[in-house]
Design an enzyme around this catalytic site. Structure first.
Site, PDB file in Angstrom:
ATOM      1  CG  HIS A  73     -29.306  32.763 -10.098  1.00 48.87           C
ATOM      2  ND1 HIS A  73     -30.543  32.573 -10.696  1.00 48.87           N
ATOM      3  CD2 HIS A  73     -29.500  33.739  -9.177  1.00 48.87           C
ATOM      4  CE1 HIS A  73     -31.432  33.395 -10.168  1.00 48.87           C
ATOM      5  NE2 HIS A  73     -30.840  34.114  -9.243  1.00 48.87           N
TER       6      HIS A  73
HETATM    7  O1  RIB Z   1     -29.098  36.615 -12.598  1.00 47.86           O
HETATM    8  C1  RIB Z   1     -28.256  35.871 -11.754  1.00 47.86           C
HETATM    9  C2  RIB Z   1     -26.832  36.082 -12.109  1.00 47.86           C
HETATM   10  O2  RIB Z   1     -26.470  37.445 -11.910  1.00 47.86           O
HETATM   11  C3  RIB Z   1     -25.869  35.290 -11.208  1.00 47.86           C
HETATM   12  O3  RIB Z   1     -24.708  35.000 -11.937  1.00 47.86           O
HETATM   13  C4  RIB Z   1     -25.556  36.255 -10.110  1.00 47.86           C
HETATM   14  O4  RIB Z   1     -24.294  35.997  -9.513  1.00 47.86           O
HETATM   15  C5  RIB Z   1     -25.499  37.545 -10.865  1.00 47.86           C
HETATM   16  O5  RIB Z   1     -24.194  37.651 -11.446  1.00 47.86           O
END
Ligand code: RIB
Ligand code: CA
Length: 313
Positions: free
Chosen positions: A242
């Protein structure tokens, strides 16, 4: 052109850690002015400790870390230890950070820095719940002048949510903050689950990262080896990566594509709390307020990640 000034707002968090290393590996392109920490994956005390641990691992204890908001604007804090481990950095050898937190609250740091910055100067990289950014924009709307852009990881349109069927974690934790930021009028680019689920950390990619031959490669491979939770859930050959999408976009935007659309955030209580409602076909007259990324060149992204991480110690 000199390195672009950026501030990384973060809730490390395994993928946050990789994103921070990614950014620090390209100092000629990205001038990481500071990390600002927020409660999210784990409580604020841990995200603030973890941020400094990652900087130690990167050999960059000089980067200041400002602790920010301990919880969302309105809602109770929701954390994600089941994903990132109790420490928030499953897979990383932990130690007492070599540096203290910078003096002052992250929101004050954001306000002061953006007020002193030249017009449209600083890029804000938001990797966690948007509480700090929203608090700064509420307290000092004039800071928008100093923002070049806000590039955030969050939301979902073409994919289901990952914390509820409708919502992605960062937005869900603080939907009111997300709504403030998305409607702030600042230039916004969103890297949603639609993008991050195209860049899966498969075993072959993890092996390539582990074979870079430096400490950073070993560290990132170890983190990814302990980040299989989502892959199990998704029954895919690797977990989505992500937060590093935000840094990849800054370094090589041509690997990404999307559309300028209107995005609103559901803040009412119910099944769709935290949903990012994206007017992809422009069926409303709501003006576009974000560039929504929905396509990524995954092989190009991993080549960029690997060649960049190779430049760290
Ligand atoms: O949904 C993924 C996000 O949520 C990323 O930033 C992960 O680190 C969590 O914060
Ligand atoms: Ca994060």
């Amino acid at each position: 052109m000199g390195a672009a000034p950026i501030i990384i707002d973060t809730d490390p968090g395994q993928d946050d850690a990789i994103a921070i290393l990614f950014a620090l590996a390209a100092p000629e392109r990205l001038d990481v002015r500071a990390l600002t920490t927020v409660a999210g994956n784990v409580p604020l005390a841990l995200t603030s400790r973890n941020a400094r641990i990652v900087l130690d691992h990167a050999g960059r204890p000089d980067v200041p870390v400002y602790a920010g908001c301990p919880g969302p604007l309105v809602r109770p804090l929701v954390t994600a230890e089941h994903v990132h481990g109790k420490s928030g950095l499953e897979g990383v050898s932990l130690h007492e950070p070599g540096t203290e937190l910078a003096k002052g609250h992250a929101v004050d740091f954001l306000i002061n820095t953006l007020r002193d910055a030249p017009e449209r100067n600083v890029t804000l990289c938001a990797l966690g719940p948007l509480t700090n950014l929203a608090a700064a924009l509420i307290q000092a709307p004039d800071i928008k002048r100093g923002i070049k852009s806000i590039v955030l990881m969050g939301g979902a349109c073409f994919r289901p949510g990952n914390v509820t069927p409708a919502a992605e974690f960062n937005i869900y934790v603080d939907p009111h903050a997300a709504s403030v930021v998305i409607n702030s009028g600042a230039p916004i680019t969103v890297l949603p689950l639609d993008a991050s689920h195209q860049v899966l950390s498969t075993p072959a990619r993890i092996e390539r990262i582990g074979n870079i031959g430096n400490k950073a490669g070993k560290l990132v491979a170890a983190i990814l080896a302990h980040a299989g939770h989502e892959a199990e859930n998704l029954e895919t050959d690797g977990g989505p990566l992500h937060d590093p999408c935000v840094i990849g976009y800054l370094l090589k935007p041509e690997l990404f594509s999307g559309r300028h659309v209107n995005v609103e955030v559901e803040t009412g209580c119910g099944l769709t709390l935290g949903e990012t409602v994206v007017d992809w076909y422009r069926v409303t007259r709501r003006p576009a307020n974000a560039l929504w990324i929905n396509e990524v060149d995954a092989n190009g992204f991993y080549s960029l990640l690997i060649e960049t991480l190779a430049r760290l110690p």
